[in-house]
Design a protein around this motif. Structure first.
Motif, mmCIF file in Angstrom:
data_model
loop_
_atom_site.group_PDB
_atom_site.id
_atom_site.type_symbol
_atom_site.label_atom_id
_atom_site.label_comp_id
_atom_site.label_asym_id
_atom_site.label_seq_id
_atom_site.Cartn_x
_atom_site.Cartn_y
_atom_site.Cartn_z
ATOM 1 N N VAL A 29 0.852 -1.178 0.000
ATOM 2 C CA VAL A 29 0.000 0.000 0.000
ATOM 3 C C VAL A 29 0.890 1.230 0.000
ATOM 4 O O VAL A 29 1.824 1.330 0.795
ATOM 5 C CB VAL A 29 -0.894 0.011 1.257
ATOM 6 N N PRO A 30 0.632 2.174 -0.925
ATOM 7 C CA PRO A 30 1.454 3.379 -0.926
ATOM 8 C C PRO A 30 1.229 4.202 0.344
ATOM 9 O O PRO A 30 0.153 4.201 0.907
ATOM 10 C CB PRO A 30 0.980 4.135 -2.171
ATOM 11 N N GLY A 31 2.249 4.885 0.776
ATOM 12 C CA GLY A 31 2.143 5.714 1.978
ATOM 13 C C GLY A 31 2.450 4.922 3.228
ATOM 14 O O GLY A 31 3.143 3.919 3.209
ATOM 15 N N ARG A 32 1.915 5.390 4.335
ATOM 16 C CA ARG A 32 2.191 4.761 5.625
ATOM 17 C C ARG A 32 1.531 3.385 5.717
ATOM 18 O O ARG A 32 0.346 3.226 5.480
ATOM 19 C CB ARG A 32 1.656 5.676 6.731
ATOM 20 N N LYS A 33 2.295 2.387 6.104
ATOM 21 C CA LYS A 33 1.816 1.007 6.162
ATOM 22 C C LYS A 33 1.138 0.731 7.495
ATOM 23 O O LYS A 33 1.692 0.973 8.555
ATOM 24 C CB LYS A 33 2.993 0.063 5.970
ATOM 25 N N THR A 34 -0.084 0.203 7.416
ATOM 26 C CA THR A 34 -0.797 -0.263 8.608
ATOM 27 C C THR A 34 -1.496 -1.568 8.262
ATOM 28 O O THR A 34 -1.725 -1.879 7.090
ATOM 29 C CB THR A 34 -1.858 0.745 9.098
ATOM 30 N N ASP A 35 -1.849 -2.334 9.273
ATOM 31 C CA ASP A 35 -2.557 -3.591 9.042
ATOM 32 C C ASP A 35 -3.923 -3.349 8.404
ATOM 33 O O ASP A 35 -4.358 -4.123 7.552
ATOM 34 C CB ASP A 35 -2.730 -4.358 10.354
ATOM 35 N N VAL A 36 -4.594 -2.277 8.811
ATOM 36 C CA VAL A 36 -5.906 -1.972 8.253
ATOM 37 C C VAL A 36 -5.793 -1.627 6.768
ATOM 38 O O VAL A 36 -6.566 -2.126 5.942
ATOM 39 C CB VAL A 36 -6.584 -0.824 9.037
ATOM 40 N N LYS A 37 -4.810 -0.817 6.397
ATOM 41 C CA LYS A 37 -4.613 -0.475 4.985
ATOM 42 C C LYS A 37 -4.252 -1.711 4.176
ATOM 43 O O LYS A 37 -4.730 -1.882 3.055
ATOM 44 C CB LYS A 37 -3.512 0.579 4.829
ATOM 45 N N ASP A 38 -3.427 -2.586 4.742
ATOM 46 C CA ASP A 38 -3.070 -3.832 4.062
ATOM 47 C C ASP A 38 -4.306 -4.707 3.843
ATOM 48 O O ASP A 38 -4.474 -5.306 2.784
ATOM 49 C CB ASP A 38 -2.035 -4.615 4.866
ATOM 50 N N ALA A 39 -5.168 -4.796 4.852
ATOM 51 C CA ALA A 39 -6.374 -5.618 4.739
ATOM 52 C C ALA A 39 -7.312 -5.076 3.664
ATOM 53 O O ALA A 39 -7.858 -5.842 2.859
ATOM 54 C CB ALA A 39 -7.091 -5.681 6.086
ATOM 55 N N VAL A 40 -7.481 -3.761 3.632
ATOM 56 C CA VAL A 40 -8.334 -3.144 2.616
ATOM 57 C C VAL A 40 -7.733 -3.372 1.229
ATOM 58 O O VAL A 40 -8.446 -3.688 0.267
ATOM 59 C CB VAL A 40 -8.527 -1.635 2.900
ATOM 60 N N TRP A 41 -6.419 -3.247 1.112
ATOM 61 C CA TRP A 41 -5.732 -3.452 -0.162
ATOM 62 C C TRP A 41 -5.906 -4.902 -0.639
ATOM 63 O O TRP A 41 -6.212 -5.150 -1.807
ATOM 64 C CB TRP A 41 -4.258 -3.102 -0.006
ATOM 65 N N LEU A 42 -5.718 -5.870 0.262
ATOM 66 C CA LEU A 42 -5.898 -7.270 -0.096
ATOM 67 C C LEU A 42 -7.344 -7.556 -0.522
ATOM 68 O O LEU A 42 -7.581 -8.284 -1.490
ATOM 69 C CB LEU A 42 -5.527 -8.178 1.079
#
Length: 94
Positions: free
Chosen positions: A49-62
């Motif tokens: 995920v571009p920008g700051r990496k978080t578990d929530v952003k990763d989950a949304v991306w997946l």
């Protein structure tokens, strides 16, 4: 088990998870009971995920990648093959 029940009660039918380390194995064994379409993705094949990496952003991306069919599933051998691999690894480490 509670995770599987919760996902089922929420109407979830498809799941994607990254195969990082060995942490995914226990979760996959519980969720791969046939109720869900489970895609195990190799983390090196996914763009972060571009920008700051978080578990929530990763989950949304997946979830977005899964919805569009853009995740190439990793090979996961059947149970007898996994048991054989574990035995051979144990013997080679002795």
């Amino acid at each position: 088990m509670a995770l599987s029940e919760w996902l089922s009660s929420e109407g979830c039918t498809h799941l994607a998870m990254e195969s990082t380390g060995v942490y995914w194995k226990a979760v996959r064994h519980i969720l791969a009971d046939g109720e869900f379409e489970l895609v195990l993705a190799n983390a090196t094949h996914l763009k972060n995920v571009p920008g700051r990496k978080t578990d929530v952003k990763d989950a949304v991306w997946l979830a977005d990648l899964l919805a569009h069919g853009l995740i190439q599933a990793s090979f996961v051998p059947d149970e007898p093959t996994q048991q054989m691999r574990n035995l051979l690894r144990t013997r080679s480490n002795c």
